[in-house]
Design an enzyme around this catalytic site. Structure first.
Site, PDB file in Angstrom:
ATOM      1  N   CYS A 183      15.867  24.231 -30.413  1.00 25.16           N
ATOM      2  CA  CYS A 183      15.403  22.859 -30.660  1.00 25.16           C
ATOM      3  C   CYS A 183      13.908  22.656 -30.451  1.00 25.16           C
ATOM      4  O   CYS A 183      13.195  22.292 -31.390  1.00 25.16           O
ATOM      5  CB  CYS A 183      16.182  21.890 -29.790  1.00 25.16           C
ATOM      6  SG  CYS A 183      17.878  21.757 -30.346  1.00 25.16           S
ATOM      7  N   PHE A 211      12.318  18.683 -15.619  1.00 28.21           N
ATOM      8  CA  PHE A 211      11.500  19.293 -16.678  1.00 28.21           C
ATOM      9  C   PHE A 211      10.068  19.536 -16.228  1.00 28.21           C
ATOM     10  O   PHE A 211       9.126  19.427 -16.996  1.00 28.21           O
ATOM     11  CB  PHE A 211      11.584  18.492 -17.985  1.00 28.21           C
ATOM     12  CG  PHE A 211      12.776  18.936 -18.778  1.00 28.21           C
ATOM     13  CD1 PHE A 211      14.051  18.637 -18.339  1.00 28.21           C
ATOM     14  CD2 PHE A 211      12.630  19.716 -19.919  1.00 28.21           C
ATOM     15  CE1 PHE A 211      15.171  19.105 -19.007  1.00 28.21           C
ATOM     16  CE2 PHE A 211      13.737  20.191 -20.600  1.00 28.21           C
ATOM     17  CZ  PHE A 211      15.015  19.876 -20.141  1.00 28.21           C
ATOM     18  N   LEU A 212       9.937  19.853 -14.954  1.00 24.21           N
ATOM     19  CA  LEU A 212       8.619  20.197 -14.412  1.00 24.21           C
ATOM     20  C   LEU A 212       8.656  21.606 -13.846  1.00 24.21           C
ATOM     21  O   LEU A 212       7.889  21.926 -12.961  1.00 24.21           O
ATOM     22  CB  LEU A 212       8.255  19.217 -13.293  1.00 24.21           C
ATOM     23  CG  LEU A 212       7.517  17.935 -13.675  1.00 24.21           C
ATOM     24  CD1 LEU A 212       7.079  17.198 -12.416  1.00 24.21           C
ATOM     25  CD2 LEU A 212       6.295  18.211 -14.564  1.00 24.21           C
TER      26      LEU A 212
HETATM   27  C1  UDX Z   1      22.008  21.603 -34.764  1.00 23.59           C
HETATM   28  C2  UDX Z   1      21.263  20.704 -35.717  1.00 23.59           C
HETATM   29  O1  UDX Z   1      21.612  20.980 -37.003  1.00 23.59           O
HETATM   30  C3  UDX Z   1      19.804  20.801 -35.504  1.00 23.59           C
HETATM   31  O2  UDX Z   1      19.130  19.923 -36.331  1.00 23.59           O
HETATM   32  C4  UDX Z   1      19.537  20.442 -34.101  1.00 23.59           C
HETATM   33  O3  UDX Z   1      18.167  20.423 -33.840  1.00 23.59           O
HETATM   34  C5  UDX Z   1      20.201  21.426 -33.198  1.00 23.59           C
HETATM   35  O4  UDX Z   1      21.536  21.461 -33.449  1.00 23.59           O
HETATM   36  P1  UDX Z   1      23.131  23.818 -34.622  1.00 23.59           P
HETATM   37  O5  UDX Z   1      24.370  23.013 -34.409  1.00 23.59           O
HETATM   38  O6  UDX Z   1      22.656  24.694 -33.535  1.00 23.59           O
HETATM   39  O7  UDX Z   1      21.940  22.878 -35.046  1.00 23.59           O
HETATM   40  O8  UDX Z   1      23.183  24.556 -36.001  1.00 23.59           O
HETATM   41  P2  UDX Z   1      23.954  25.823 -36.451  1.00 23.59           P
HETATM   42  O9  UDX Z   1      24.489  26.558 -35.271  1.00 23.59           O
HETATM   43  O10 UDX Z   1      23.086  26.460 -37.459  1.00 23.59           O
HETATM   44  O11 UDX Z   1      25.228  25.169 -37.164  1.00 23.59           O
HETATM   45  C6  UDX Z   1      25.236  24.570 -38.387  1.00 23.59           C
HETATM   46  C7  UDX Z   1      26.618  24.771 -39.000  1.00 23.59           C
HETATM   47  O12 UDX Z   1      26.653  24.116 -40.255  1.00 23.59           O
HETATM   48  C8  UDX Z   1      26.992  26.226 -39.247  1.00 23.59           C
HETATM   49  O13 UDX Z   1      28.272  26.481 -38.697  1.00 23.59           O
HETATM   50  C9  UDX Z   1      27.010  26.360 -40.769  1.00 23.59           C
HETATM   51  O14 UDX Z   1      27.975  27.288 -41.224  1.00 23.59           O
HETATM   52  C10 UDX Z   1      27.324  24.932 -41.174  1.00 23.59           C
HETATM   53  N1  UDX Z   1      26.868  24.576 -42.531  1.00 23.59           N
HETATM   54  C11 UDX Z   1      25.588  24.779 -42.883  1.00 23.59           C
HETATM   55  C12 UDX Z   1      27.758  23.976 -43.419  1.00 23.59           C
HETATM   56  O15 UDX Z   1      28.921  23.774 -43.104  1.00 23.59           O
HETATM   57  N2  UDX Z   1      27.305  23.603 -44.643  1.00 23.59           N
HETATM   58  C13 UDX Z   1      26.041  23.810 -45.061  1.00 23.59           C
HETATM   59  O16 UDX Z   1      25.695  23.453 -46.189  1.00 23.59           O
HETATM   60  C14 UDX Z   1      25.144  24.420 -44.154  1.00 23.59           C
HETATM   61  C1  UDX Z   2      16.895  20.520 -25.592  1.00 24.63           C
HETATM   62  C2  UDX Z   2      16.872  19.072 -25.068  1.00 24.63           C
HETATM   63  O1  UDX Z   2      16.818  19.084 -23.639  1.00 24.63           O
HETATM   64  C3  UDX Z   2      18.096  18.319 -25.549  1.00 24.63           C
HETATM   65  O2  UDX Z   2      18.022  16.964 -25.136  1.00 24.63           O
HETATM   66  C4  UDX Z   2      18.141  18.396 -27.071  1.00 24.63           C
HETATM   67  O3  UDX Z   2      19.299  17.752 -27.556  1.00 24.63           O
HETATM   68  C5  UDX Z   2      18.132  19.838 -27.546  1.00 24.63           C
HETATM   69  O4  UDX Z   2      16.989  20.495 -27.000  1.00 24.63           O
HETATM   70  P1  UDX Z   2      18.135  22.773 -24.941  1.00 24.63           P
HETATM   71  O5  UDX Z   2      17.380  23.400 -26.073  1.00 24.63           O
HETATM   72  O6  UDX Z   2      19.591  23.053 -24.794  1.00 24.63           O
HETATM   73  O7  UDX Z   2      18.006  21.171 -25.009  1.00 24.63           O
HETATM   74  O8  UDX Z   2      17.456  23.254 -23.600  1.00 24.63           O
HETATM   75  P2  UDX Z   2      16.602  22.631 -22.415  1.00 24.63           P
HETATM   76  O9  UDX Z   2      17.437  22.585 -21.202  1.00 24.63           O
HETATM   77  O10 UDX Z   2      15.921  21.400 -22.826  1.00 24.63           O
HETATM   78  O11 UDX Z   2      15.515  23.791 -22.228  1.00 24.63           O
HETATM   79  C6  UDX Z   2      14.639  24.146 -23.291  1.00 24.63           C
HETATM   80  C7  UDX Z   2      13.695  25.227 -22.865  1.00 24.63           C
HETATM   81  O12 UDX Z   2      12.756  24.739 -21.925  1.00 24.63           O
HETATM   82  C8  UDX Z   2      14.348  26.450 -22.199  1.00 24.63           C
HETATM   83  O13 UDX Z   2      13.723  27.623 -22.686  1.00 24.63           O
HETATM   84  C9  UDX Z   2      14.073  26.250 -20.730  1.00 24.63           C
HETATM   85  O14 UDX Z   2      14.019  27.457 -20.016  1.00 24.63           O
HETATM   86  C10 UDX Z   2      12.713  25.577 -20.785  1.00 24.63           C
HETATM   87  N1  UDX Z   2      12.424  24.734 -19.611  1.00 24.63           N
HETATM   88  C11 UDX Z   2      13.177  23.629 -19.356  1.00 24.63           C
HETATM   89  C12 UDX Z   2      11.338  25.042 -18.801  1.00 24.63           C
HETATM   90  O15 UDX Z   2      10.632  26.040 -19.024  1.00 24.63           O
HETATM   91  N2  UDX Z   2      11.064  24.213 -17.748  1.00 24.63           N
HETATM   92  C13 UDX Z   2      11.801  23.108 -17.454  1.00 24.63           C
HETATM   93  O16 UDX Z   2      11.480  22.407 -16.480  1.00 24.63           O
HETATM   94  C14 UDX Z   2      12.895  22.798 -18.297  1.00 24.63           C
END
Ligand code: UDX
Ligand code: UDX
Length: 469
Positions: free
Chosen positions: A279, A268-269
């Site tokens: 996220c 992560f650098l």
């Molecule tokens: C998740 C977590 O919710 C979020 O807090 C975390 O930071 C990242 O991952 P993600 O799984 O990416 O988010 O969310 P999303 O792709 O929006 O999926 C949520 C699902 O819940 C959807 O399929 C939606 O249809 C469902 N949903 C939503 C329900 O079944 N009931 C509801 O009331 C609302």
């Molecule tokens: C992140 C966290 O890593 C994970 O632990 C949490 O559960 C969800 O959020 P994700 O969003 O899948 O996961 O991606 P990640 O690999 O963390 O990268 C996030 C963003 O940072 C990307 O846009 C990536 O390109 C950027 N990144 C990552 C950098 O610019 N530099 C780095 O060194 C690492």
């Protein structure tokens, strides 16, 4: 154990499939009927390594799909809540889906159950969930609310889940903690890793998995603090990259130099165009907001977000200074996903940059190995979508590298050179060695490293580039 997972997004779908692989009987609940129909029909809605195998292995057997939340709760001993927690306009997390799911769960409690937050939620959410369930008729003592945050990264989500750095079990009751331990037992005692069909162990994974048992509130904070710390690390190195650019130092050497210190670590650098995804941006705002509500002004997080935004603007300025005017320029964009290895474009810095470049009147030919269908829904005919990197580069004034896909790092540079109108590469992810780019005749700009500008052509030469074979 019988487990319900509510929400079949990234987190819920991966968690459900992995719980099934640990031997549990999982009902994955979602209120989106189209998503359920697709899952039942065998479709895999997200681009995630090993997920197709797991769904294929367990679909219709240990993993079923349903829209009936209450029936799923009645049938299960543990209910994981993984519905979305999007940001509100003020930046705090919108917990209305979590609340509505908690209300529905209340009416279906028919014996002791644990309700486990899997979505990223602010501290105190578990208390609210507990209250909402109580207010809606469940008997006190018939349930506990726990927090079991998920640290999976998109692209490596299945492996992150099954080979975690740690499993955080946040609970305020012994009974609840021991049920949570039972759910994760195959990872904690290592029996999962002995199964012949276990998902293969990635390099560097330490097994069996380490458990960190905490209070529910601590677990909620661990998740926000982890994401905020990682984002801070990225903004830190991006700020250092800016200093490197002004003094002519090389940020990759700095990364090596500081990353070798075990207290800092090399991961992560990587400097770039800033972090994105579903996220980090949302969680930083939410953490900032909840800290404020609790009486702490977490200004460090403002700065992390400001640097992240600035990083994208700096890249745009780099494009302008490399190409002078932008209107009518044809740019090859390599990468639209928010990072390599995923088709997710949520909060993707690449998408935001393409939007800004379109506004400046550029013509964009884009290629991404996985994210083009999603990007097409946003840009339609405003962007030409190419079938590979070389096609995107054909006749372009410059190439912009916006996502860290491995396949971009291994492009045939001579072939790329020959496609371009002008051999200019502006690399937002530092995928190439500047010396190699110079040797191939490119004008090469990257992040935190001196630009490479080949010597001016001899007087009288009209050609911007020579074709090579
Ligand atoms: C998740 C977590 O919710 C979020 O807090 C975390 O930071 C990242 O991952 P993600 O799984 O990416 O988010 O969310 P999303 O792709 O929006 O999926 C949520 C699902 O819940 C959807 O399929 C939606 O249809 C469902 N949903 C939503 C329900 O079944 N009931 C509801 O009331 C609302
Ligand atoms: C992140 C966290 O890593 C994970 O632990 C949490 O559960 C969800 O959020 P994700 O969003 O899948 O996961 O991606 P990640 O690999 O963390 O990268 C996030 C963003 O940072 C990307 O846009 C990536 O390109 C950027 N990144 C990552 C950098 O610019 N530099 C780095 O060194 C690492």
């Amino acid at each position: 154990m019988r487990i319900a997972v509510v929400g079949s997004g990234y987190v819920g779908l991966v968690a459900g499939a992995c719980f099934a692989d640990l031997g549990h009987d999982v009902i994955l609940v979602d209120n989106d009927e189209r998503k359920l129909a697709a899952l039942n029909a065998g479709e895999v809605p997200i681009h995630e390594n090993f997920l197709p195998e797991l769904l294929q292995r367990h679909r219709g057997r240990k993993l079923t799909f349903s829209s009936d939340l209450q029936a799923a709760v009645r049938a299960s001993a543990a209910v994981f809540v993984a519905v979305g927690t999007p940001p509100t306009e003020q930046g705090d997390a919108d917990l209305s889906y979590v609340e509505s799911v908690a209300r529905d769960i209340a009416g279906a409690i028919n014996g002791y159950k644990i309700i486990v937050e899997k979505s990223t939620v602010p501290v105190y959410t578990s208390e609210w969930v507990r209250k909402v369930i109580l207010r809606n008729g469940a008997a006190a003592g018939s349930y506990d609310v726990a927090s079991n945050p998920e640290f999976l990264r998109e692209g490596t989500a299945v492996v992150d889940f099954l080979y975690p750095d740690r499993i955080v079990l946040g609970s305020d009751s012994e009974r609840c903690t021991s049920l949570l331990r039972e759910i994760y037992a195959p990872l904690i005692d290592g029996t999962y890793y002995q199964k012949p069909d276990a998902i293969p162990r990635p390099d560097g994974a330490s097994i069996p998995a380490q458990v960190i048992a905490t209070s529910t509130k601590s677990a909620e904070l661990i998740k926000h603090a982890s994401n905020a710390f990682l984002a801070m690390k990225i903004s830190f190195i991006n700020a250092v990259a800016t200093v490197c650019e002004s003094v002519g130092a090389n940020v990759q050497q700095i990364c090596q130099g500081i990353g070798a210190d075990k207290r800092i670590g090399p991961r992560f650098l990587n400097p770039g165009i800033g972090y994105g995804g579903s996220c980090f941006p949302k969680d930083l705002m939410a953490f900032r907001a909840v800290a404020k509500e609790c009486g702490y002004d977490f200004r460090l997080l403002d700065e992390v977000m400001r640097i992240n935004e600035e990083q994208r603007q700096r890249f745009l300025r780099k494009v302008r200074s490399a190409l002078w005017t932008l209107r009518g320029k044809r740019l090859a964009v390599l990468g639209l996903a928010f990072k390599g290895g995923t088709d997710d474009i949520r909060e993707s810095p690449a998408m935001l940059l393409v939007q800004a470049l379109l506004q400046e009147g550029c013509q964009i030919a884009a290629y991404d190995p996985a994210a083009m269908p999603r990007a097409q829904e946003v840009f339609h005919s405003q962007v030409d979508f190419a079938s590979n990197a070389y096609e995107a580069a054909r006749g372009a004034d410059a190439v912009l590298v916006l996502t860290e896909w491995e396949e971009f790092a291994t492009l045939d540079l001579t072939r790329l050179y020959n496609q371009l109108k002008y051999p200019i590469v502006i690399d937002g992810r530092n995928l190439y060695d500047p010396e190699v780019m110079g040797a191939h005749g490119f004008t090469y700009y990257s992040v935190g490293r001196a630009p490479v500008v080949p010597q001016a052509p001899e007087a009288g030469s009209q050609t911007a580039k020579v074709n090579r074979s």
